[in-house]
Design a protein around this motif. Structure first.
Motif, PDB file in Angstrom:
ATOM      1  N   ASP A  61      27.809  -8.449  16.406  1.00 45.22           N
ATOM      2  CA  ASP A  61      28.701  -7.297  16.267  1.00 45.22           C
ATOM      3  C   ASP A  61      29.146  -6.784  17.631  1.00 45.22           C
ATOM      4  O   ASP A  61      28.446  -6.950  18.638  1.00 45.22           O
ATOM      5  CB  ASP A  61      28.014  -6.164  15.511  1.00 45.22           C
ATOM      6  CG  ASP A  61      27.732  -6.478  14.067  1.00 45.22           C
ATOM      7  OD1 ASP A  61      28.277  -7.463  13.537  1.00 45.22           O
ATOM      8  OD2 ASP A  61      26.947  -5.722  13.460  1.00 45.22           O
ATOM      9  N   THR A  96      35.556   1.716  17.874  1.00 42.77           N
ATOM     10  CA  THR A  96      35.825   0.666  16.908  1.00 42.77           C
ATOM     11  C   THR A  96      34.646  -0.290  16.830  1.00 42.77           C
ATOM     12  O   THR A  96      34.176  -0.771  17.854  1.00 42.77           O
ATOM     13  CB  THR A  96      37.087  -0.143  17.306  1.00 42.77           C
ATOM     14  OG1 THR A  96      38.179   0.741  17.440  1.00 42.77           O
ATOM     15  CG2 THR A  96      37.405  -1.200  16.261  1.00 42.77           C
ATOM     16  N   ARG A  97      34.189  -0.559  15.611  1.00 47.04           N
ATOM     17  CA  ARG A  97      33.137  -1.559  15.379  1.00 47.04           C
ATOM     18  C   ARG A  97      33.789  -2.801  14.787  1.00 47.04           C
ATOM     19  O   ARG A  97      34.603  -2.695  13.862  1.00 47.04           O
ATOM     20  CB  ARG A  97      32.088  -1.046  14.405  1.00 47.04           C
ATOM     21  CG  ARG A  97      31.013  -2.065  14.082  1.00 47.04           C
ATOM     22  CD  ARG A  97      30.148  -1.603  12.895  1.00 47.04           C
ATOM     23  NE  ARG A  97      29.190  -2.609  12.536  1.00 47.04           N
ATOM     24  CZ  ARG A  97      29.410  -3.603  11.683  1.00 47.04           C
ATOM     25  NH1 ARG A  97      30.581  -3.730  11.093  1.00 47.04           N
ATOM     26  NH2 ARG A  97      28.463  -4.483  11.431  1.00 47.04           N
ATOM     27  N   GLN A  98      33.432  -3.946  15.329  1.00 46.56           N
ATOM     28  CA  GLN A  98      33.920  -5.207  14.791  1.00 46.56           C
ATOM     29  C   GLN A  98      32.694  -6.047  14.416  1.00 46.56           C
ATOM     30  O   GLN A  98      31.816  -6.288  15.254  1.00 46.56           O
ATOM     31  CB  GLN A  98      34.770  -5.944  15.808  1.00 46.56           C
ATOM     32  CG  GLN A  98      36.052  -5.198  16.128  1.00 46.56           C
ATOM     33  CD  GLN A  98      36.814  -5.838  17.256  1.00 46.56           C
ATOM     34  OE1 GLN A  98      36.288  -5.999  18.346  1.00 46.56           O
ATOM     35  NE2 GLN A  98      38.054  -6.201  16.994  1.00 46.56           N
ATOM     36  N   GLU A 102      34.490 -11.320  13.232  1.00 44.99           N
ATOM     37  CA  GLU A 102      35.792 -10.649  13.107  1.00 44.99           C
ATOM     38  C   GLU A 102      36.501 -10.454  14.432  1.00 44.99           C
ATOM     39  O   GLU A 102      37.623  -9.974  14.464  1.00 44.99           O
ATOM     40  CB  GLU A 102      35.622  -9.283  12.428  1.00 44.99           C
ATOM     41  CG  GLU A 102      35.219  -9.358  10.986  1.00 44.99           C
ATOM     42  CD  GLU A 102      35.101  -7.986  10.339  1.00 44.99           C
ATOM     43  OE1 GLU A 102      35.359  -6.971  11.024  1.00 44.99           O
ATOM     44  OE2 GLU A 102      34.730  -7.930   9.156  1.00 44.99           O
ATOM     45  N   TRP A 103      35.839 -10.800  15.514  1.00 36.48           N
ATOM     46  CA  TRP A 103      36.502 -10.599  16.809  1.00 36.48           C
ATOM     47  C   TRP A 103      36.525 -11.873  17.629  1.00 36.48           C
ATOM     48  O   TRP A 103      35.947 -12.799  17.496  1.00 36.48           O
ATOM     49  CB  TRP A 103      35.856  -9.466  17.603  1.00 36.48           C
ATOM     50  CG  TRP A 103      34.396  -9.597  17.897  1.00 36.48           C
ATOM     51  CD1 TRP A 103      33.366  -9.320  17.058  1.00 36.48           C
ATOM     52  CD2 TRP A 103      33.797 -10.033  19.123  1.00 36.48           C
ATOM     53  NE1 TRP A 103      32.170  -9.543  17.676  1.00 36.48           N
ATOM     54  CE2 TRP A 103      32.392  -9.990  18.942  1.00 36.48           C
ATOM     55  CE3 TRP A 103      34.291 -10.454  20.340  1.00 36.48           C
ATOM     56  CZ2 TRP A 103      31.490 -10.356  19.943  1.00 36.48           C
ATOM     57  CZ3 TRP A 103      33.393 -10.812  21.333  1.00 36.48           C
ATOM     58  CH2 TRP A 103      32.017 -10.760  21.133  1.00 36.48           C
TER      59      TRP A 103
END
Length: 103
Positions: A61, A96-98, A102-103
């Motif tokens: 994350d 912002t959390r990814q 997802e990144w």
């Protein structure tokens, strides 16, 4: 180089590693710069006292934390290793959390 480190390098970020043991805490504080935190292993929870929000992070994350955002942290039961990069204030307009993948 780990997958998390490689992804940060690919994004043009120069990150340094840090680790903490299970249950370690950081009191509420803020920084004059934006930062990216990516979890390499373990887990950590960031608490944002001004918004009463909590942001849990696990391996893979990423958290983008804008300058001036008060935050505290609690390390998970297996400790944590993170990679952290600093950017000039204003690079991010919000927190912002990814999630991993997802990144």
């Amino acid at each position: 180089m780990t997958d998390v480190a490689a992804r940060l390098v690919a994004a043009g970020l120069d990150a340094a590693a840090w680790s903490n043991g299970p249950g370690d805490r950081y009191g509420a504080h803020e920084h004059a710069y934006d930062k990216v935190i990516a979890v390499e292993s373990g887990s950590i929870r960031f608490d944002l006292p001004d918004s009463a929000a909590s942001v849990p992070l696990a391996a893979g994350d990423r958290l983008e934390l804008s300058a001036g955002t008060r935050h505290a942290a609690l390390v998970g039961p297996h400790g944590v290793t993170c990679l952290e990069a600093h950017l000039p204030a204003g690079a991010f307009s919000r927190v912002t959390r990814q999630a991993a993948g997802e990144w």
